[in-house]
Scaffold this active site. Structure first.
Site, PDB file in Angstrom:
ATOM      1  N   CYS A 147       7.355  -4.030  15.666  1.00 41.11           N
ATOM      2  CA  CYS A 147       7.004  -3.052  16.697  1.00 41.11           C
ATOM      3  C   CYS A 147       5.567  -3.335  17.146  1.00 41.11           C
ATOM      4  O   CYS A 147       4.700  -3.613  16.314  1.00 41.11           O
ATOM      5  CB  CYS A 147       7.114  -1.629  16.156  1.00 41.11           C
ATOM      6  SG  CYS A 147       8.778  -1.228  15.607  1.00 41.11           S
TER       7      CYS A 147
ATOM      8  N   GLU B 165       0.831  -1.198   0.000  1.00 37.13           N
ATOM      9  CA  GLU B 165       0.000   0.000   0.000  1.00 37.13           C
ATOM     10  C   GLU B 165       0.867   1.249   0.000  1.00 37.13           C
ATOM     11  O   GLU B 165       1.953   1.266   0.579  1.00 37.13           O
ATOM     12  CB  GLU B 165      -0.880   0.005   1.242  1.00 37.13           C
ATOM     13  CG  GLU B 165      -1.851  -1.160   1.247  1.00 37.13           C
ATOM     14  CD  GLU B 165      -2.698  -1.225   2.501  1.00 37.13           C
ATOM     15  OE1 GLU B 165      -3.884  -1.487   2.377  1.00 37.13           O
ATOM     16  OE2 GLU B 165      -2.176  -1.008   3.597  1.00 37.13           O
TER      17      GLU B 165
ATOM     18  N   CYS C  23      -0.606   6.084   8.975  1.00 35.69           N
ATOM     19  CA  CYS C  23       0.637   5.397   9.335  1.00 35.69           C
ATOM     20  C   CYS C  23       0.348   4.239  10.278  1.00 35.69           C
ATOM     21  O   CYS C  23      -0.438   4.367  11.194  1.00 35.69           O
ATOM     22  CB  CYS C  23       1.575   6.304  10.099  1.00 35.69           C
ATOM     23  SG  CYS C  23       1.864   7.854   9.311  1.00 35.69           S
TER      24      CYS C  23
ATOM     25  N   CYS D  17       7.247  -6.210   7.408  1.00 35.93           N
ATOM     26  CA  CYS D  17       8.440  -5.668   8.077  1.00 35.93           C
ATOM     27  C   CYS D  17       8.862  -6.694   9.128  1.00 35.93           C
ATOM     28  O   CYS D  17       8.014  -7.251   9.816  1.00 35.93           O
ATOM     29  CB  CYS D  17       8.111  -4.330   8.752  1.00 35.93           C
ATOM     30  SG  CYS D  17       9.516  -3.617   9.652  1.00 35.93           S
TER      31      CYS D  17
ATOM     32  N   CYS E   7       2.437  -1.345  15.601  1.00 35.18           N
ATOM     33  CA  CYS E   7       2.373  -1.147  14.156  1.00 35.18           C
ATOM     34  C   CYS E   7       1.733  -2.335  13.434  1.00 35.18           C
ATOM     35  O   CYS E   7       2.121  -3.483  13.657  1.00 35.18           O
ATOM     36  CB  CYS E   7       3.794  -0.916  13.644  1.00 35.18           C
ATOM     37  SG  CYS E   7       3.917  -0.829  11.856  1.00 35.18           S
TER      38      CYS E   7
ATOM     39  N   CYS F 110       3.393   8.631   0.497  1.00 35.98           N
ATOM     40  CA  CYS F 110       4.052   7.821   1.516  1.00 35.98           C
ATOM     41  C   CYS F 110       4.363   6.452   0.912  1.00 35.98           C
ATOM     42  O   CYS F 110       3.456   5.711   0.525  1.00 35.98           O
ATOM     43  CB  CYS F 110       3.121   7.696   2.721  1.00 35.98           C
ATOM     44  SG  CYS F 110       3.806   6.720   4.045  1.00 35.98           S
TER      45      CYS F 110
HETATM   46  N1  SAH Z   1       9.980   1.400   9.530  1.00 39.15           N
HETATM   47  C1  SAH Z   1      10.218   2.788   9.518  1.00 39.15           C
HETATM   48  C2  SAH Z   1       9.381   3.525   8.502  1.00 39.15           C
HETATM   49  C3  SAH Z   1       7.962   3.107   8.377  1.00 39.15           C
HETATM   50  S1  SAH Z   1       6.899   3.328   9.773  1.00 39.15           S
HETATM   51  C4  SAH Z   1      10.029   3.379  10.879  1.00 39.15           C
HETATM   52  O1  SAH Z   1       9.537   2.698  11.757  1.00 39.15           O
HETATM   53  O2  SAH Z   1      10.429   4.528  11.041  1.00 39.15           O
HETATM   54  C5  SAH Z   1       6.452   5.010   9.577  1.00 39.15           C
HETATM   55  C6  SAH Z   1       5.976   5.713  10.842  1.00 39.15           C
HETATM   56  O3  SAH Z   1       4.658   5.310  11.217  1.00 39.15           O
HETATM   57  C7  SAH Z   1       6.865   5.473  12.025  1.00 39.15           C
HETATM   58  O4  SAH Z   1       7.147   6.631  12.741  1.00 39.15           O
HETATM   59  C8  SAH Z   1       6.001   4.543  12.826  1.00 39.15           C
HETATM   60  O5  SAH Z   1       6.409   4.521  14.108  1.00 39.15           O
HETATM   61  C9  SAH Z   1       4.634   5.145  12.606  1.00 39.15           C
HETATM   62  N2  SAH Z   1       3.523   4.295  13.055  1.00 39.15           N
HETATM   63  C10 SAH Z   1       3.517   2.964  13.226  1.00 39.15           C
HETATM   64  N3  SAH Z   1       2.338   2.558  13.720  1.00 39.15           N
HETATM   65  C11 SAH Z   1       1.569   3.675  13.865  1.00 39.15           C
HETATM   66  C12 SAH Z   1       0.229   3.899  14.329  1.00 39.15           C
HETATM   67  N4  SAH Z   1      -0.553   2.909  14.715  1.00 39.15           N
HETATM   68  N5  SAH Z   1      -0.214   5.182  14.320  1.00 39.15           N
HETATM   69  C13 SAH Z   1       0.560   6.188  13.896  1.00 39.15           C
HETATM   70  N6  SAH Z   1       1.812   6.024  13.451  1.00 39.15           N
HETATM   71  C14 SAH Z   1       2.318   4.777  13.436  1.00 39.15           C
HETATM   72 FE1  SF4 Z   2       8.554  -1.933  10.882  1.00 36.35          FE
HETATM   73 FE2  SF4 Z   2       6.285  -0.787  11.668  1.00 36.35          FE
HETATM   74 FE3  SF4 Z   2       8.359  -0.901  13.316  1.00 36.35          FE
HETATM   75 FE4  SF4 Z   2       8.451   0.750  11.163  1.00 36.35          FE
HETATM   76  S1  SF4 Z   2       7.059   0.911  12.890  1.00 36.35           S
HETATM   77  S2  SF4 Z   2      10.066  -0.653  11.920  1.00 36.35           S
HETATM   78  S3  SF4 Z   2       7.269  -0.509   9.693  1.00 36.35           S
HETATM   79  S4  SF4 Z   2       7.226  -2.670  12.517  1.00 36.35           S
END
Ligand code: SAH
Ligand code: SF4
Length: 332
Positions: free
Chosen positions: A106, A81, A322, A102, A109, A95
């Site tokens: 985390c 996406e 995000c 991934c 996420c 974006c």
């Molecule tokens: N993997 C990289 C880039 C992709 S994630 C990273 O983690 O930086 C992009 C952004 O979206 C990151 O700042 C991540 O922490 C944020 N993100 C993840 N889950 C989210 C959520 N549920 N609500 C808002 N932002 C979120």
């Molecule tokens: Fe991966 Fe999501 Fe963590 Fe970014 S925030 S490193 S996309 S698991």
């Protein structure tokens, strides 16, 4: 689209032919070689076979905020996406995803829940921007900014990310200063980026002010802890003189209390550091902080001398925000 195949087809042809073909893709924004006016019929047919320009994307548009999301089906059937975010001043940010899924898991996420399927090729990253460039061109509009903040960890796919950025910068003519890469803190990537002679922006996903909490939320912190990440960021700043943005998700009752703000301020009170507070898009694990708590958190940081900005999120109704990417549509 596969640019390597394109260059193979054009091997041995005069140089201007490559230029013409690139213009068809990046200036004319064609989705089929038949739209080219300056290439022979024979060549167009060959290119349609070897480097087809069609992008298989299904678009979803949110009702309230005009955010659009595209679900792209890749050549092997996997899906990714990308999101188009409109700004009040008429600019548009795309974006971009860098991996299918991934591996970093985390807790907050949605993408992290999928695990890693595979890295994206640089062509597949360019296509995400091209998709929206074509879409906007119909209304005489353009993509102005690109953020590598979609699915995946860009610095676990460094070479493809950088190669795609070069094309987006040179051929789609989006300025390096309008391109940002966000990482969860892969040291090697931060280091490599500091040696690139490009003025792209670096963002770090911090999300917690101490190692205990950060390791709970982001398992990668067990290897690359906060001190190590900040040391690498400091080297980056010395080498590039560029600002670094620290992303901090506001998660209810987890990292959003005054004591967290004070702890964060102690880390962030530095030249060229900036904190970006992000409203959390609820997943099934956590909730968003209240606006009262966010306001208080921000005030504390400001009082403590930290540069702060706030990001509101768009597109929750189509799960284009995000961290919600991959929430529903993707079959894994
Ligand atoms: N993997 C990289 C880039 C992709 S994630 C990273 O983690 O930086 C992009 C952004 O979206 C990151 O700042 C991540 O922490 C944020 N993100 C993840 N889950 C989210 C959520 N549920 N609500 C808002 N932002 C979120
Ligand atoms: Fe991966 Fe999501 Fe963590 Fe970014 S925030 S490193 S996309 S698991």
């Amino acid at each position: 689209m596969n640019l390597d195949n394109l260059y193979k087809v054009l091997e041995g042809q005069p140089k201007y032919r490559t230029q013409q073909a690139q213009d068809v893709i990046f200036k004319k924004l064609a989705s089929d070689w038949s739209e080219a006016t300056n290439l022979s019929k024979e060549l167009k047919e060959k290119l349609n076979k070897e480097c087809p320009l069609e992008i298989k994307g299904e678009i979803f548009t949110s009702q309230n905020s005009e955010t659009s999301k595209v679900l792209i089906t890749l050549i092997d059937g996997l899906q990714i996406e990308s999101v188009l975010l409109p700004h009040k001043d008429g600019r548009f940010t795309v974006c971009v995803s860098t991996q299918v899924g991934c591996p970093l898991a985390c807790k907050f996420c949605a993408t992290g829940k999928m695990g890693l399927k595979r890295n994206l090729d640089y062509n597949e990253m360019i296509e995400q921007v091209l998709f929206f460039s074509r879409y906007l061109a119909k209304e005489n509009k353009k993509v102005s900014n690109v953020v590598y903040m979609g699915m995946g960890e860009p610095f676990l796919n460094y070479d493809n990310v950088m190669k795609s950025i070069k094309y987006i910068n040179e051929y789609l003519q989006i300025g390096a200063r309008r391109i940002s890469v966000s990482t969860s803190g892969i040291l090697e990537g931060i280091k490599k980026l500091s040696d690139e002679k490009m003025q792209i922006n670096l963002a770090i996903s911090l999300h917690a002010p101490n190692d205990k909490l950060r390791s709970e939320l982001m398992p990668i912190n067990k290897g690359f802890n906060i001190a190590k990440v900040l040391a690498e960021v400091d080297n980056y700043i010395i080498k590039t003189g560029r600002r670094v943005m620290f992303e901090y998700l506001m998660i209810r009752g987890v990292n959003d209390q005054p004591k967290h703000a004070l702890e964060l301020a102690d880390l962030m009170r530095k030249h060229l550091y900036m904190v970006n507070l992000i409203s959390y898009n609820p997943t099934d694990v956590f909730k968003a902080s209240s606006s009262k708590d966010i306001k208080k958190f921000r005030e504390i940081l400001e009082q403590e001398g930290v540069a702060v900005t706030q990001r509101y999120s768009f597109g929750q109704d189509i799960e284009a925000a995000c961290g919600q990417l991959a929430n529903k549509n993707i079959k894994v």
